[in-house]
Scaffold this motif. Structure first.
Motif, PDB file in Angstrom:
ATOM      1  N   GLU A 764       0.762  -1.244   0.110  1.00  0.00           N
ATOM      2  CA  GLU A 764       0.218   0.044  -0.014  1.00  0.00           C
ATOM      3  C   GLU A 764       0.652   1.536  -0.373  1.00  0.00           C
ATOM      4  N   GLN A 765       2.272   1.054   0.499  1.00  0.00           N
ATOM      5  CA  GLN A 765       2.996   2.862   0.962  1.00  0.00           C
ATOM      6  C   GLN A 765       3.316   3.123  -0.128  1.00  0.00           C
ATOM      7  N   ALA A 766       4.851   1.560  -0.643  1.00  0.00           N
ATOM      8  CA  ALA A 766       5.589   1.562  -1.719  1.00  0.00           C
ATOM      9  C   ALA A 766       4.834   1.870  -2.930  1.00  0.00           C
ATOM     10  N   MET A 767       4.253   1.440  -2.948  1.00  0.00           N
ATOM     11  CA  MET A 767       3.830   1.227  -5.141  1.00  0.00           C
ATOM     12  C   MET A 767       2.525   2.974  -4.708  1.00  0.00           C
ATOM     13  N   ALA A 768       1.980   2.646  -3.754  1.00  0.00           N
ATOM     14  CA  ALA A 768       1.684   4.489  -3.474  1.00  0.00           C
ATOM     15  C   ALA A 768       2.610   5.626  -3.999  1.00  0.00           C
ATOM     16  N   ALA A 769       3.438   5.819  -3.104  1.00  0.00           N
ATOM     17  CA  ALA A 769       4.525   6.798  -3.310  1.00  0.00           C
ATOM     18  C   ALA A 769       4.838   5.853  -4.804  1.00  0.00           C
ATOM     19  N   GLU A 770       5.331   5.225  -5.589  1.00  0.00           N
ATOM     20  CA  GLU A 770       6.296   5.140  -6.432  1.00  0.00           C
ATOM     21  C   GLU A 770       5.529   5.701  -7.604  1.00  0.00           C
ATOM     22  N   PHE A 771       4.476   4.740  -7.549  1.00  0.00           N
ATOM     23  CA  PHE A 771       2.947   5.723  -8.459  1.00  0.00           C
ATOM     24  C   PHE A 771       2.683   6.346  -8.910  1.00  0.00           C
ATOM     25  N   GLY A 772       2.300   6.983  -7.309  1.00  0.00           N
ATOM     26  CA  GLY A 772       1.962   8.428  -7.345  1.00  0.00           C
ATOM     27  C   GLY A 772       0.892   8.614  -7.083  1.00  0.00           C
ATOM     28  N   GLY A 773      -0.086   7.213  -7.061  1.00  0.00           N
ATOM     29  CA  GLY A 773      -1.320   7.261  -6.539  1.00  0.00           C
ATOM     30  C   GLY A 773      -1.805   6.667  -5.784  1.00  0.00           C
ATOM     31  N   GLU A 774      -2.993   5.848  -5.851  1.00  0.00           N
ATOM     32  CA  GLU A 774      -3.564   5.606  -4.852  1.00  0.00           C
ATOM     33  C   GLU A 774      -3.423   3.507  -5.032  1.00  0.00           C
ATOM     34  N   VAL A 775      -3.261   3.240  -3.354  1.00  0.00           N
ATOM     35  CA  VAL A 775      -3.031   1.320  -3.828  1.00  0.00           C
ATOM     36  C   VAL A 775      -3.821   1.003  -2.770  1.00  0.00           C
ATOM     37  N   THR A 776      -5.426  -0.133  -3.106  1.00  0.00           N
ATOM     38  CA  THR A 776      -6.097  -0.317  -2.137  1.00  0.00           C
ATOM     39  C   THR A 776      -6.091  -1.900  -2.584  1.00  0.00           C
ATOM     40  N   ILE A 777      -6.632  -2.764  -1.317  1.00  0.00           N
ATOM     41  CA  ILE A 777      -6.387  -3.997  -0.701  1.00  0.00           C
ATOM     42  C   ILE A 777      -7.992  -4.045  -0.750  1.00  0.00           C
ATOM     43  N   ASP A 778      -8.973  -5.171  -0.932  1.00  0.00           N
ATOM     44  CA  ASP A 778     -10.195  -5.775  -0.435  1.00  0.00           C
ATOM     45  C   ASP A 778     -10.110  -6.656  -0.539  1.00  0.00           C
ATOM     46  N   ALA A 790      -3.588   5.381 -10.673  1.00  0.00           N
ATOM     47  CA  ALA A 790      -2.512   6.874 -10.898  1.00  0.00           C
ATOM     48  C   ALA A 790      -2.538   7.142 -12.296  1.00  0.00           C
ATOM     49  N   ASP A 791      -2.032   8.690 -12.035  1.00  0.00           N
ATOM     50  CA  ASP A 791      -1.985   9.044 -13.103  1.00  0.00           C
ATOM     51  C   ASP A 791      -0.608   8.286 -13.632  1.00  0.00           C
ATOM     52  N   ILE A 792      -0.641   8.941 -14.950  1.00  0.00           N
ATOM     53  CA  ILE A 792       1.097   7.764 -15.556  1.00  0.00           C
ATOM     54  C   ILE A 792       1.566   9.216 -16.193  1.00  0.00           C
ATOM     55  N   SER A 793       3.379   9.507 -16.340  1.00  0.00           N
ATOM     56  CA  SER A 793       3.217  10.951 -16.781  1.00  0.00           C
ATOM     57  C   SER A 793       4.869  10.069 -18.159  1.00  0.00           C
ATOM     58  N   SER A 794       5.107  10.685 -19.145  1.00  0.00           N
ATOM     59  CA  SER A 794       5.881   9.849 -20.075  1.00  0.00           C
ATOM     60  C   SER A 794       7.227  10.410 -19.753  1.00  0.00           C
ATOM     61  N   ASP A 795       7.345  11.534 -19.231  1.00  0.00           N
ATOM     62  CA  ASP A 795       8.670  12.233 -18.607  1.00  0.00           C
ATOM     63  C   ASP A 795       8.456  12.464 -16.702  1.00  0.00           C
ATOM     64  N   MET A 796       8.178  11.051 -16.302  1.00  0.00           N
ATOM     65  CA  MET A 796       8.349  11.165 -14.849  1.00  0.00           C
ATOM     66  C   MET A 796       9.201  10.893 -14.344  1.00  0.00           C
ATOM     67  N   ALA A 797       9.756  11.751 -13.647  1.00  0.00           N
ATOM     68  CA  ALA A 797      11.180  11.903 -12.642  1.00  0.00           C
ATOM     69  C   ALA A 797      11.045  11.120 -11.627  1.00  0.00           C
ATOM     70  N   GLU A 798      12.534  10.276 -11.319  1.00  0.00           N
ATOM     71  CA  GLU A 798      12.758   9.083 -10.047  1.00  0.00           C
ATOM     72  C   GLU A 798      12.786  10.248  -8.773  1.00  0.00           C
ATOM     73  N   ALA A 799      12.567   9.853  -7.417  1.00  0.00           N
ATOM     74  CA  ALA A 799      13.243  10.957  -6.909  1.00  0.00           C
ATOM     75  C   ALA A 799      14.927  10.479  -6.429  1.00  0.00           C
ATOM     76  N   ASP A 800      15.255  11.729  -5.451  1.00  0.00           N
ATOM     77  CA  ASP A 800      16.896  10.590  -5.241  1.00  0.00           C
ATOM     78  C   ASP A 800      17.617   9.821  -4.479  1.00  0.00           C
ATOM     79  N   SER A 801      15.668   9.439  -3.646  1.00  0.00           N
ATOM     80  CA  SER A 801      16.247   9.161  -2.549  1.00  0.00           C
ATOM     81  C   SER A 801      15.278   7.422  -2.653  1.00  0.00           C
ATOM     82  N   PRO A 802      15.094   6.495  -2.183  1.00  0.00           N
ATOM     83  CA  PRO A 802      14.027   5.311  -1.926  1.00  0.00           C
ATOM     84  C   PRO A 802      13.374   5.898  -1.012  1.00  0.00           C
ATOM     85  N   ASN A 803      12.067   6.091  -1.149  1.00  0.00           N
ATOM     86  CA  ASN A 803      10.541   5.800  -0.163  1.00  0.00           C
ATOM     87  C   ASN A 803       9.558   4.569  -0.537  1.00  0.00           C
ATOM     88  N   LEU A 804      10.421   3.650   0.113  1.00  0.00           N
ATOM     89  CA  LEU A 804       9.491   2.528   0.309  1.00  0.00           C
ATOM     90  C   LEU A 804       8.680   1.829   1.662  1.00  0.00           C
TER      91      LEU A 804
END
Length: 805
Positions: A764-778, A790-804
């Motif tokens: 829930e946390q890592a994928m939501a942070a990396e995709f910049g969207g919402e992750v739900t488990i039902d 999540a919204d997908i951008s073609s020129d999406m940049a990665e962060a300099d540090s992990p956020n898992l």
């Protein structure tokens, strides 16, 4: 008066003598018969008197014959008018003179007059043809005869000498003989001309020796005369019909004859001759004679034929496609020009001295040779002569009397030959052969022609091979330049002319047809930051005192396209007589290499960053996994599984240089260890989509956690459960939107756990942070459903540090 007059005088003298004899017989008869014969005697006397009268008339009328009568002592008693005209003395001058006076001093000294008188008495006649004296001391040639004159008692009473002046005839005959001798000497000296004279009605051809020999006939028979068909048979078969037709036309039209054709002599050699003659006709206009002469043009014609053959060889060699084709053309020209039946060449094995046929030309009737032929079969003498470089055999029957050797020649249908060997280090390497199926003489001019053809063919083959090698070298160089994208330049330091090929022009952003100069095209095409440096380098290289080596790296700005390019240039100057004359070299566009180097530096820095992030991620995974594990073994197992999932994602990202990865590949690699037994229980589908490196790592870890949970508690924990993974892209307000769903089915009833574990938080946390969207488990009772939105951008940049976490 002709010699018939001499015969008439002799006949009358004989008749006179016969009458005298008969009269004497009658007079000496018995007396009883005397009276009865008196009348007959009177008649005989009358006849005798008539005969003497006729004799005197004949002597006086013989105007062309000098008639001289002398007594037994040789004193002249009769001298007719013809004698005066012929010898110059009058009758008064010569009566009482010795007959020897009309003879030359040398004949008198040799006793010729007395000898003639003696012979005439012994034989009844003495003929002579000799020179006599005139009254003025001159000489004339006379044809003469001396006969004895008999008296009444049949005893010799004197001599009758008859002379006829033959001086003019002798002079004419001698002049004719001299003319003929001069003609004969001239013909013999020329060694080219022969003559003939054809009696057409009698069909007899009289020919001299040279003419006859050229037609293969006996010279003695030619002098006696042969039929015209005998000479026609001596004409070369290929020319015979044409020449015979020309002879027929000349005779029918009573005209001239002029033809060039070949004959075959007694030795079987062919000769080219030119014959010219003219018909002579009778009163009715019919051809009766055809005399003429021939000129042997064999040497000249042969020279013309061979010269034409050499010109043809040059043309054929020029048109030939390769060295092998040129050699075969040379063989054909040799065979056709020299009339050989077979011409070829072979390599010789030095071990067993066998010849292997490589190429050959044959005429239509001669079978070709192929394979290997042991040269020893033709005799040791042949092998010995072959090592000298050339073997000439005029007749193999005489050359190889041994039956086995003769059989070897007969097996390949050879009666005469010329073999020329190519020898290296005293070893026969190549053998050229010319064969004839009939005996023949190979003259020196033919051997020289063979060598000339071989030399020309060999020189052409060597030149063609060199040209082919040069073409292949240039082709390889050109292909190598094209493959390496190398351009060339050539600068004439004396004139300032600059030559660029098309690739060099392209490096400076110029079209192929644009003129180039050093200042406007080269210097102005350099990057401003490199211009001064490169100009100074060129000036140094053009200095004759420098090493002339040009090895630089610079940038260009395209004249027409404005593109910046990195260029590697290498060159060398040429110095003559202390002055630099040319500056040539090559250029190569190394822009891609420079960009690759820059990318490599960037990737190296990025790798350092990735390694740091990965280590941080591993550290976080280790802390969270081991801290929440029930025991060390379970913690290590979970940690190991998560590292494997992380490694699969890394494999895909490594293939794309850590730029992006296909979502389908991430899904497949992350789940392949969980569905090894049955690939039908986990089904994934969706459109093509590339995820960033961080998204790929997060999705891989999340799918690992979902699969592990499904195996332990969810739909993959029994034999009937399944998992369906679907994703799709939608466009919302100009933005791409990803919907990723994990759906479990046909598994045990699902109950929501009382507490959230590390796996749930990771999803829930890592994928939501990396995709910049919402992750739900039902936690639906019929199966767990995990959704990423999540919204997908073609020129999406990665962060300099992990956020898992």
């Amino acid at each position: 008066m002709a010699f018939a007059d001499e015969d008439r005088v002799a006949a009358l003298l004989a008749e006179n003598e016969e009458l005298r004899r008969r009269l004497d017989e009658r007079s000496s008869g018995v007396q009883p018969e005397l009276d009865s014969a008196r009348d007959e005697i009177a008649a005989l006397k009358r006849t005798l008197n008539g005969t003497e009268s006729r004799y005197r008339l004949i002597v006086e009328s013989a105007v062309d014959h000098a008639i001289i009568v002398a007594d037994l002592d040789g004193v002249i008693s009769t001298w007719n008018d013809a004698a005066q005209r012929v010898l110059g003395w009058t009758e008064a001058d010569m009566i009482g003179q010795p007959i020897a006076r009309i003879f030359t001093p040398e004949d008198i000294e040799a006793g010729v007059p007395a000898k003639e008188m003696r012979l005439s008495l012994e034989r009844g006649k003495a003929q002579d043809n000799r020179w006599h004296l005139r009254s003025d001391g001159g000489r004339f040639f006379a044809s003469g005869e001396m006969m004895p004159l008999l008296g009444d008692d049949d005893a010799p009473a004197g001599f009758l000498k008859i002379l006829r002046d033959k001086t003019r005839e002798v002079a004419e005959r001698e002049e004719l003989e001299a003319s003929r001798e001069r003609l004969r000497l001239a013909l013999e000296a020329s060694d080219l001309v022969g003559t003939w004279d054809w009696d057409i009605p009698g069909d007899i051809v009289y020919a001299d020796a040279r003419f006859t020999r050229l037609f293969g006939l006996d010279p003695e028979q030619g002098e006696r005369g042969l039929q015209v068909q005998d000479f026609i048979a001596g004409i070369h078969p290929e020319d015979r019909e044409r020449v015979a037709a020309a002879i027929t036309v000349a005779v029918e039209e009573c005209g001239s004859f002029a033809q060039e054709y070949r004959t075959v002599d007694l030795n079987g050699d062919s000769h080219w001759i030119f014959a010219r003659g003219r018909c002579f006709s009778d009163a009715q206009g019919r051809a009766v004679r055809l005399p003429g002469a021939i000129v042997d043009r064999t040497v000249e014609r042969t020279r013309e034929i061979r010269q034409a053959a050499l010109l043809r060889l040059s043309d054929e060699l020029t048109r030939s496609e390769g060295a092998g084709s040129a050699t075969l053309k040379a063989l054909q020209i040799l065979g056709e020009t020299l009339g050989a039946c077979r011409v070829g060449y072979a390599t010789v094995d030095p071990q067993d001295m066998s010849a292997r046929i490589l190429g050959e030309w044959t005429d239509r009737r001669t079978p070709p040779l192929s394979g290997r032929y042991p040269l020893a079969h033709y005799g040791q003498q042949f092998l010995n002569e072959l090592h000298s470089g050339i073997v000439v055999i005029e007749d193999t029957a005489d050359y190889s009397p041994i039956p086995e050797q003769a059989a070897a020649w007969a097996a390949i249908q050879v009666r005469s030959l010329v073999n020329i060997a190519v020898i290296e280090n005293q070893t026969v390497k190549v053998l050229l052969y010319l064969h004839s199926d009939t005996p023949r003489r190979w003259v020196e001019e033919e051997i020289a022609f063979i060598r000339e053809v071989l030399n020309r063919a060999w020189a052409f083959s060597q030149r063609r091979r060199a040209e082919q090698t040069l073409i292949e070298t240039e082709t390889r160089l050109r292909l190598a330049q094209e493959a390496a994208q190398i351009g060339t330049f050539d600068f004439d330091a004396r004139t300032g002319a600059l030559v660029w090929d098309n690739r060099c022009r392209a490096i400076f952003g110029l079209s192929p047809d644009v003129p180039v100069t050093y200042e406007t095209s080269f210097l102005e095409g350099l990057h401003p930051e490199d211009r001064a440096r490169i100009a100074a380098t060129v000036e140094r290289v053009l200095d004759p005192g420098s090493n002339g080596i040009f090895d630089v790296l610079y940038r260009t700005i395209g004249h027409e396209d404005g593109v910046v390019r990195h260029v590697k240039a290498n060159g060398q100057t040429i110095v003559e007589n202390g002055a630099t004359t040319r500056f040539v070299g090559a250029v190569r566009d190394v822009t891609d290499e420079k960009e690759a180097e820059e990318r490599q530096l960037l990737l190296t820095r990025e790798l350092q960053h990735r390694v740091k992030n990965t280590l941080a991620m591993v550290n976080a995974l280790a802390n969270q996994t081991l801290r929440r594990a029930a025991n060390v073994q379970d913690g290590l197992a979970a940690f190991s599984a998560r590292l494997i999932a992380l490694g699969h994602a890394h494999d895909i990202l490594t293939q794309t240089s850590w730029t992006s990865a296909p979502i389908a590949a991430i899904v497949d690699n992350s789940l392949k260890t969980h569905s090894a037994d049955d690939n039908t229980r986990i089904v994934a589908s969706g459109p093509d989509l590339r995820l960033t490196a961080r998204q790929s790592l997060a999705l891989a870890l999340g799918l690992h956690e979902l699969a592990t949970n499904a195996i332990k508690y969810g739909s993959l924990s029994n034999d009937t459960g399944r998992v369906a993974i679907e994703w799709e892209l939608a466009h919302q307000a100009g933005q791409k939107h990803l919907s990723f769903v994990w759906r479990e089915m046909d598994g045990p009833v699902v109950e929501k756990p009382a507490t959230r574990g590390f796996g749930s938080r990771l999803i829930e946390q890592a994928m939501a942070a990396e995709f910049g969207g919402e992750v739900t488990i039902d936690y639906k009772p019929d199966g767990l459903v995990c959704t990423i939105s999540a919204d997908i951008s073609s020129d999406m940049a990665e962060a300099d540090s992990p956020n898992l976490i």
